[in-house]
Design a protein around this motif. Sequence first.
Motif, PDB file in Angstrom:
ATOM      1  N   UNK A 192       0.745  -1.179   0.034  1.00 46.46           N
ATOM      2  CA  UNK A 192      -0.122  -0.031  -0.079  1.00 46.46           C
ATOM      3  C   UNK A 192       0.814   1.427   0.138  1.00 46.46           C
ATOM      4  N   UNK A 193       1.365   1.603  -1.346  1.00 50.73           N
ATOM      5  CA  UNK A 193       2.208   2.679  -1.369  1.00 50.73           C
ATOM      6  C   UNK A 193       1.764   3.562  -2.585  1.00 50.73           C
ATOM      7  N   UNK A 194       2.481   4.722  -2.705  1.00 50.87           N
ATOM      8  CA  UNK A 194       2.303   5.495  -3.955  1.00 50.87           C
ATOM      9  C   UNK A 194       3.323   5.376  -4.894  1.00 50.87           C
ATOM     10  N   UNK A 195       2.859   4.943  -6.263  1.00 56.09           N
ATOM     11  CA  UNK A 195       3.955   4.743  -7.195  1.00 56.09           C
ATOM     12  C   UNK A 195       3.432   5.973  -8.165  1.00 56.09           C
ATOM     13  N   UNK A 196       4.453   6.950  -8.152  1.00 51.64           N
ATOM     14  CA  UNK A 196       4.048   8.259  -8.905  1.00 51.64           C
ATOM     15  C   UNK A 196       5.003   8.541  -9.894  1.00 51.64           C
ATOM     16  N   UNK A 197       4.842   9.429 -10.897  1.00 45.81           N
ATOM     17  CA  UNK A 197       5.846  10.377 -11.619  1.00 45.81           C
ATOM     18  C   UNK A 197       5.954  11.488 -11.022  1.00 45.81           C
ATOM     19  N   UNK A 215      -1.651   3.404  -4.707  1.00 47.92           N
ATOM     20  CA  UNK A 215      -1.954   4.374  -5.525  1.00 47.92           C
ATOM     21  C   UNK A 215      -0.887   4.262  -6.736  1.00 47.92           C
ATOM     22  N   UNK A 216      -1.678   4.404  -8.000  1.00 46.21           N
ATOM     23  CA  UNK A 216      -0.666   4.455  -9.313  1.00 46.21           C
ATOM     24  C   UNK A 216      -1.349   5.795  -9.902  1.00 46.21           C
ATOM     25  N   UNK A 217      -0.093   6.723 -10.080  1.00 42.39           N
ATOM     26  CA  UNK A 217      -0.446   8.120 -10.578  1.00 42.39           C
ATOM     27  C   UNK A 217       0.591   8.718 -11.387  1.00 42.39           C
ATOM     28  N   UNK A 241      -6.229   2.889  -5.830  1.00 41.96           N
ATOM     29  CA  UNK A 241      -6.433   4.148  -6.545  1.00 41.96           C
ATOM     30  C   UNK A 241      -5.773   4.415  -7.637  1.00 41.96           C
ATOM     31  N   UNK A 242      -6.463   4.711  -8.826  1.00 36.77           N
ATOM     32  CA  UNK A 242      -5.840   4.767 -10.095  1.00 36.77           C
ATOM     33  C   UNK A 242      -6.166   6.140 -10.476  1.00 36.77           C
ATOM     34  N   UNK A 243      -5.211   7.371 -10.491  1.00 37.45           N
ATOM     35  CA  UNK A 243      -5.528   8.483 -10.754  1.00 37.45           C
ATOM     36  C   UNK A 243      -4.548   9.335 -11.713  1.00 37.45           C
ATOM     37  N   UNK A 244      -4.990  10.161 -12.546  1.00 38.79           N
ATOM     38  CA  UNK A 244      -3.883  10.937 -13.052  1.00 38.79           C
ATOM     39  C   UNK A 244      -3.104  10.408 -14.171  1.00 38.79           C
ATOM     40  N   UNK A 245      -3.659   9.294 -14.992  1.00 38.03           N
ATOM     41  CA  UNK A 245      -2.812   8.476 -16.115  1.00 38.03           C
ATOM     42  C   UNK A 245      -3.531   8.590 -17.292  1.00 38.03           C
ATOM     43  N   UNK A 246      -2.437   8.406 -18.426  1.00 39.09           N
ATOM     44  CA  UNK A 246      -2.894   8.341 -19.663  1.00 39.09           C
ATOM     45  C   UNK A 246      -2.653   6.649 -19.941  1.00 39.09           C
TER      46      UNK A 246
END
Length: 469
Positions: free
Chosen positions: A62-67, A108-110, A145-150
């Motif tokens: 349960x982590x945030x993976x983000x650009x 979260x995947x962001x 949570x899947x947010x702000x991805x193309x």
Amino acid sequence: MNNRLLLVLSTLLAGLCCRAAVLTVPLGYPSIQAAINASSAGDTVAVSPGTYFENINFRGKNILVTSLYYLIQDTTYIRLTIINGSMPADSDTASCVIFNSGEDSTAILQGFTITGGGGTKWNDIHGAGLYREGGGILIELSSPSIRHNLIINNACTDQTGVVSTGGGGIRVGDGNPLICSNSIISNKARYGAGIVLNYTGCRLTNNIIASNTGGQDYYGGSGIWIYNNLSNTPKLIINNTITNNNSTLANGTGGVSSWAATNVTLKNNIIWGNFPATQIKSTTSTLTVSYCDIGGGYTGAGNMNANPVFVAQNYFLLNNSPCVDAGDSTTVYNDNEDTGNPGFALFPSMGILRNDMGAYGGPCSSMPPSFPSSTSVQELHQWHQNAAVYPNPAVHSAELVLSLPVPAFADIFITNIAGYQISPSVRSQYGKGRHVIPLNTEDWESGVYCITVHVHGRPPETVKLIVIH
């Protein structure tokens, strides 16, 4: 040392030990998966721009993976930070991203471009047989949570050894994820080319779901395909733009298909221009549909049948769109307020504070990354054939050849196979026609390099170059 001071020091040390870490890719870890494997609950995996040929699995973290989008919400980071799933270690596990270990909403995947995924072959837990699903993202027994991805150009099309293929963009089963503010564009599958919702709940808000194709099986549902229920968990589909999706079934739909499902709510959506003409197909389902603009109309409070008047490049609403200020007037659905202009909506919402139908209305509205408009999938594929590199393999030099049908700005950046950017990005304006860009590879180490070309308004394209010395 007195007991009180010991207590204070112990509390401070405990806080330091439990502080979430930021794991950087590629500076700290060579790949996104390596950083995920090293992470603990609450950590952030921060990924720098580049193309990462990976098929990652959150593995219950349960982590945030983000650009780097997370720093200042600059959508440039979304289109320049690419998870490309086209080189899987196993062709039957070719989803770009997998959640299948009970992850919750804090996983979260962001902020990524998710592309090149081919889906995962697996045995459906409800006994339906083997399927290939989740080209871009596969979610099972989890609620991330899947947010702000193309999420673009993923294809579940390999029918070898399976009953069918579904969820070209996203496949969800037996969970309750949040899928918010994504652009889900030009994915392929035999059903649910955009999104599959199978025995699941969900909260699906402020997404653009467009130009997804296939839909040969199970009523198509090339935008969103819904089947059955997860107990009484609701499926909330609010403020989405679902357009230009295509099913090949005459009795199907390119829009939204709901089959044997209950507790499905569609509110404040634009469902328009999908093919065939039936925009919502309900088969033994119970749907509540209200305040939606639906091609051909649909029974329900506040629904209408009117051309939404899109801006072609991004599906923004023009000032004269009938969808502006036409959503549910309950204040919980209000658009965000422009603090510099009280009483009026903050762009990309329009008009006053009443909800705008579609992806740019409501409290979760945000700016999207650039993406292709309603241009046909065939034209997009032709465009993608127009970048190449010669000679390949190269020794001392090579040439990137870029052909453009119209004048355009383009970003070009080069990474090694581990995702490290080896030279500064180049942004230039190019005219219509053929362009030859020299590459000096003499100082590059032997290996595989990824040259990414992003023409503004189009999905990024990556070509690989092998350098040998």
